[in-house]
Design a protein around this motif. Sequence first.
Motif, PDB file in Angstrom:
ATOM      1  N   LEU A  59      57.290  65.949  67.225  1.00  0.00           N
ATOM      2  CA  LEU A  59      57.844  67.225  66.765  1.00  0.00           C
ATOM      3  C   LEU A  59      59.234  67.072  66.160  1.00  0.00           C
ATOM      4  O   LEU A  59      60.018  68.025  66.156  1.00  0.00           O
ATOM      5  CB  LEU A  59      57.902  68.228  67.921  1.00  0.00           C
ATOM      6  CG  LEU A  59      56.590  68.896  68.301  1.00  0.00           C
ATOM      7  CD1 LEU A  59      56.807  69.877  69.442  1.00  0.00           C
ATOM      8  CD2 LEU A  59      55.963  69.588  67.118  1.00  0.00           C
ATOM      9  N   MET A  97      56.117  70.980  77.134  1.00  0.00           N
ATOM     10  CA  MET A  97      57.585  70.926  77.077  1.00  0.00           C
ATOM     11  C   MET A  97      58.217  72.252  77.489  1.00  0.00           C
ATOM     12  O   MET A  97      57.663  73.318  77.260  1.00  0.00           O
ATOM     13  CB  MET A  97      58.050  70.592  75.659  1.00  0.00           C
ATOM     14  CG  MET A  97      57.497  69.296  75.132  1.00  0.00           C
ATOM     15  SD  MET A  97      58.246  68.842  73.560  1.00  0.00           S
ATOM     16  CE  MET A  97      59.676  67.946  74.118  1.00  0.00           C
ATOM     17  N   PHE A  99      62.128  73.998  77.045  1.00  0.00           N
ATOM     18  CA  PHE A  99      63.391  73.752  76.354  1.00  0.00           C
ATOM     19  C   PHE A  99      64.556  74.438  77.025  1.00  0.00           C
ATOM     20  O   PHE A  99      64.387  75.262  77.929  1.00  0.00           O
ATOM     21  CB  PHE A  99      63.281  74.201  74.900  1.00  0.00           C
ATOM     22  CG  PHE A  99      62.204  73.477  74.149  1.00  0.00           C
ATOM     23  CD1 PHE A  99      62.397  72.169  73.736  1.00  0.00           C
ATOM     24  CD2 PHE A  99      60.988  74.086  73.885  1.00  0.00           C
ATOM     25  CE1 PHE A  99      61.407  71.494  73.045  1.00  0.00           C
ATOM     26  CE2 PHE A  99      59.997  73.422  73.203  1.00  0.00           C
ATOM     27  CZ  PHE A  99      60.195  72.125  72.782  1.00  0.00           C
ATOM     28  N   ASP A 101      67.003  76.694  76.027  1.00  0.00           N
ATOM     29  CA  ASP A 101      67.448  78.078  75.986  1.00  0.00           C
ATOM     30  C   ASP A 101      66.288  79.058  76.081  1.00  0.00           C
ATOM     31  O   ASP A 101      65.595  79.308  75.105  1.00  0.00           O
ATOM     32  CB  ASP A 101      68.235  78.321  74.695  1.00  0.00           C
ATOM     33  CG  ASP A 101      68.998  79.635  74.748  1.00  0.00           C
ATOM     34  OD1 ASP A 101      68.712  80.434  75.663  1.00  0.00           O
ATOM     35  OD2 ASP A 101      69.860  79.846  73.885  1.00  0.00           O
ATOM     36  N   THR A 104      65.954  81.901  73.429  1.00  0.00           N
ATOM     37  CA  THR A 104      65.491  81.701  72.061  1.00  0.00           C
ATOM     38  C   THR A 104      64.163  80.956  71.981  1.00  0.00           C
ATOM     39  O   THR A 104      63.623  80.790  70.905  1.00  0.00           O
ATOM     40  CB  THR A 104      66.538  80.906  71.250  1.00  0.00           C
ATOM     41  OG1 THR A 104      66.774  79.669  71.917  1.00  0.00           O
ATOM     42  CG2 THR A 104      67.824  81.671  71.133  1.00  0.00           C
ATOM     43  N   SER A 105      63.671  80.509  73.124  1.00  0.00           N
ATOM     44  CA  SER A 105      62.464  79.681  73.083  1.00  0.00           C
ATOM     45  C   SER A 105      61.174  80.483  73.103  1.00  0.00           C
ATOM     46  O   SER A 105      60.104  79.930  72.920  1.00  0.00           O
ATOM     47  CB  SER A 105      62.461  78.682  74.243  1.00  0.00           C
ATOM     48  OG  SER A 105      63.501  77.769  74.063  1.00  0.00           O
ATOM     49  N   LEU A 106      61.285  81.780  73.387  1.00  0.00           N
ATOM     50  CA  LEU A 106      60.094  82.625  73.328  1.00  0.00           C
ATOM     51  C   LEU A 106      60.187  83.488  72.080  1.00  0.00           C
ATOM     52  O   LEU A 106      61.277  83.926  71.698  1.00  0.00           O
ATOM     53  CB  LEU A 106      60.013  83.510  74.573  1.00  0.00           C
ATOM     54  CG  LEU A 106      59.673  82.784  75.874  1.00  0.00           C
ATOM     55  CD1 LEU A 106      59.922  83.690  77.065  1.00  0.00           C
ATOM     56  CD2 LEU A 106      58.234  82.306  75.868  1.00  0.00           C
ATOM     57  N   MET A 167      58.355  80.405  80.629  1.00  0.00           N
ATOM     58  CA  MET A 167      58.212  79.138  79.899  1.00  0.00           C
ATOM     59  C   MET A 167      57.500  78.103  80.767  1.00  0.00           C
ATOM     60  O   MET A 167      56.653  77.349  80.296  1.00  0.00           O
ATOM     61  CB  MET A 167      59.593  78.590  79.499  1.00  0.00           C
ATOM     62  CG  MET A 167      60.203  79.205  78.257  1.00  0.00           C
ATOM     63  SD  MET A 167      59.243  78.918  76.755  1.00  0.00           S
ATOM     64  CE  MET A 167      59.458  77.153  76.547  1.00  0.00           C
ATOM     65  N   MET A 170      53.915  78.837  80.965  1.00  0.00           N
ATOM     66  CA  MET A 170      53.256  78.489  79.718  1.00  0.00           C
ATOM     67  C   MET A 170      53.040  76.986  79.632  1.00  0.00           C
ATOM     68  O   MET A 170      51.997  76.508  79.193  1.00  0.00           O
ATOM     69  CB  MET A 170      54.124  78.976  78.551  1.00  0.00           C
ATOM     70  CG  MET A 170      53.377  79.382  77.347  1.00  0.00           C
ATOM     71  SD  MET A 170      54.299  80.637  76.453  1.00  0.00           S
ATOM     72  CE  MET A 170      55.601  79.663  75.776  1.00  0.00           C
ATOM     73  N   GLU A 183      66.768  69.970  79.567  1.00  0.00           N
ATOM     74  CA  GLU A 183      67.839  70.840  80.075  1.00  0.00           C
ATOM     75  C   GLU A 183      67.304  72.226  80.431  1.00  0.00           C
ATOM     76  O   GLU A 183      67.772  73.234  79.902  1.00  0.00           O
ATOM     77  CB  GLU A 183      68.950  70.965  79.032  1.00  0.00           C
ATOM     78  CG  GLU A 183      69.466  69.617  78.588  1.00  0.00           C
ATOM     79  CD  GLU A 183      70.718  69.738  77.743  1.00  0.00           C
ATOM     80  OE1 GLU A 183      71.505  70.654  78.016  1.00  0.00           O
ATOM     81  OE2 GLU A 183      70.899  68.926  76.837  1.00  0.00           O
TER      82      GLU A 183
END
Lengths: 355, 334, 294
Positions: A59, A97, A99, A101, A104-106, A167, A170, A183
Amino acid sequence: MSDQHLLEVRDLVVRFRTHDGAVHAVNGVSFDLAAGETLGVAGESGCGKSVTNLAIVGLLPKPAGRVEGGSVKLQGRELTTLKEEELRQVRGSEIAMIFQDPMTSLNPVLRIEEQLVETIQAHREVTKEAARARAIDLLAAVGVANPESRLRSYPHEFSGGMRQRVMIAMALALEPRVLIADEPTTALDVTIQAQVLDLLRRLTEERGTATILVTHDLGVLAGMADRVNVMYAGAVIESGTTDDLFAKPRHPYTVGLLRSIPRLDGETGGKLVPIEGRPPDLIEAPVGCSFYARCAWRTDRCATETPALAPIDGGKGPIVTSGPAATHVVACFNPVAPAEVAEGRPLPRAGGATQ
Amino acid sequence: MGRYIVRRLLAAIPVLIGLSILLFAYIRILPGDPCVAILGQHRTPEACAALISNLGLDRPLWEQYITYLLKTLSGDLGSSVVNSQPFLAEFLTRFPGTVELTFGALLFAIGVGIPLGRLAARKVGGWVDGLITGVSLFGVSIPVFVLGLALVVIFGVILGWLPTQGRIDARARFDATSGILLIDTLLAGRLDLFVDVVRHLILPSIALGSIPLAIIARITRASVIEVANEDYVRTARSKGLKEKTVDSRHVMRNAWLPVTTVVGLQVGGLLGGAVLTETVFVWNGVGRWVVDAIQNHDYPIVQSTILVFAVIFLVVNLVVDVGYALLNPKIRYQ
Amino acid sequence: MFRAALVDPQSARVSRGLWSDAARRLRRNRPALVGLFCITLFALAAILAPVIAPFDPYEMNGSSLDAPSLTHLFGTDLLGRDIFSRVLYGAQISLFVGVGAVVLALLIGGVLGAVAGGFGGRIDGIIMRATDVFLSIPSILLAIGIVTALGRGMAQLMFAIAVSYAPTFARLLRGSLLALREADYVVAARTIGASRMRILVRHMLPNALTPLIVQATLVLATAIIDIAGLGFLGLGPADPRTPEWGTMLVDARRFMQTAPHIVVFIGGAIVISAIGFNLLGDGLRESLDPKLKR
Ligand SMILES: Nc1ncnc2c1ncn2[C@@H]1O[C@H](COP(=O)(O)OP(=O)(O)OP(=O)(O)O)[C@@H](O)[C@H]1O
Ligand code: SF4
Ligand SMILES: [Mg+2]
């Protein structure tokens, strides 16, 4: 390395093509990951932790980032040469994975339901209802109250900690073998951090998920990781079990890292010492030891030769690369002696290694 | 959501008041004797007296303004000083032409601009991207009337492919109910005339639509590139979604948002550009009427056209903002 | 955590070098150089028109509607005037009116924006509503309204265009000032007790100028187009014989069937100058935006 590992990364090289030249983001990273184990990764900002992880699952930001060498094997299957469609099937279902933040990751315009269901349906031939039922179970498992109604919510209706739980739900939806958590708690409040980490540990332990946990927080590593890779300027410069590494750090950079954080037990005398200087410019191809400019232990040799990861005690017996008996390896010509750790600087030695 | 709409409506009130003051001042500022300025060569002592009492120029300013405001609110937008026709009646017969033209231009700008922007974003940095950037640069750099004249020369004069004047074959006879010929020809069951209307519409739409097209293509490109770099798009890929799904569900759903706003803002430019386009293509709409009004010093017509166009602009953008809120759950729930 | 521990000796140098940095990046930006070339061409045509123009733009120098030839590079118009010379003098008018309009717009918009953004509160609200009013009117209609109210002429043209764009500049400057209000060095200046005026003039305005310069360059392109547009509608300079590009197009249009080259030459001149300013503006934006650095 006789028996096959779950994940094997060998001599991974990643470059970014930019206007100013190639960024040498990852320069020959190798490590193994055994089933069920948690590997911590530490290192300064920009040392290539995230890039390594993104390269593993293919990615890297296109078209600038490219894997220019090395291999990534998942259960013996080479990933770097897989076709995009095959790699897609690996992502999410075998390697998932999380992430940094959660804010902002959704996707802000899609309900949690859609985001969970699409993940399941991307890999399993199930009806929407079945996927939805699974999504409810998952939300319940990560501790979201009223999962059925919360499914209809949008990400902004959740707090940061709750979003990171979503997250996690998911990421674990398809019972992946490997979970890469980059992180996962950096952006959260301290109290929430602990809850989320507990959850992460419990769920991965229950499922036997192997985890790569990237964090800036060495305290988190001490509590969560079985083993630790310390990275600097795109390379792993020290690796060993968490106990070995914290008790007997051998690389000058690792020593610096440990001295730069406050320790609750006050073992090193409690003085906070930042590492001076800044990491090297990754635009230039590294020559010699990349830590040379900031190293108090350096010798002339370090300027021209690049140290390789090697066992500390000169390598008696085979090198173990994973599990609780992993060999403590360090990439340094003049490893730090235990007595020097507390001082944070080299002491005169019999061999006269210091300048 | 209801609160949001009410808030937006309330916010429009000061702007409308400001607009009315400005337009009120416009007629007052006209240089010299209002009779000379407004009536010009149509000036007779009787007309002059009528005008002065008509405009209420003999009363105090604030009273004149209030009168103007009340008249405007009641739908009396003044009348032509040339033929005394009330503004609104004439405007309504002209407006469908402008609507049709603006619609054609917007359709062209959106229909071509958005795909171009997406394509450029997908090939960012490549030659396709460069080409599209070049085309959109050209689009914003060429005046509508120059492009219009060029289109007339190439497709009308040299190639003879498309009509270059008017909205429909002048000999066509049929019932025009709405004034929008695209609809009327269909209602009358005249497919042949419908095709004729479309053919008449093509060149003016391209001329008028080129600037919005360039702007829409640019903003689409920028928006798609920006969204493609968002964390949630990386998340979507890391979940193993198909690239098509990532693009349609995660990238585009978010990339639309700024595009809709910009499309709304284009309406002002389109209405203004229609004045020039209608002149080039001898198009029977409000634009050409205004140009005639300027030439005839028929200032009440200019004044009220500006008012109506500004109000249309405000309404369209209000609608767009509400649409934006509907697309964007974060605003929807505020 | 480590981020905070690191000292960053370079940060000071980076910010001071913004302009030289930008110049360096601009020199490497090929589209911007093309834009600069177009603008140079345009400016040279305008400034040197009296020197290079082979004929008097107002005088009849050939027969009516001559095709392009060595004597009349672009041919002649209906009255037998040399179109090449007229296009050169037209550049003079566009440059003069365009630059004048943008400078005026910058002055008006700059003052309004600085007051709104610098002082905020009630004044800010009023100024912003006022810009809303002007921005709701299609700019060409606004210009039409002003020219009809003030009468035809170069100064009126300049003023009309300036008024159309001043609100954009005002909003832009206000926006940057508001963003800067929270910037570290402004907060720092405030805590050491610098006066409001001094902070605004010394610290905030210079930094807010960058987007304004970019926008002004881009607006120059639209201003040139608008001037021609007004000319095309018969609202150009008072003297209809003036070689203004838009006014010339009105005539050219009548002979489009027989002499289409006239439209091409005049239109080409407008397009080249507009492209020049658009390219330079985009280039400036890219090189001045520190976010795009790397
Ligand atoms: N898209 C990109 N283009 C160019 N260089 C990049 C890009 N992404 C990352 N890099 C470079 O690659 C290097 C490694 O970055 P990476 O994100 O892996 O660091 P990290 O260790 O994850 O840091 P952090 O702790 O801040 O997350 C950095 O020096 C960065 O500048
Ligand atoms: S190899 Fe040399 S420079 Fe590098 S860390 Fe070891 S002592 Fe320092
Ligand atoms: Mg990272």
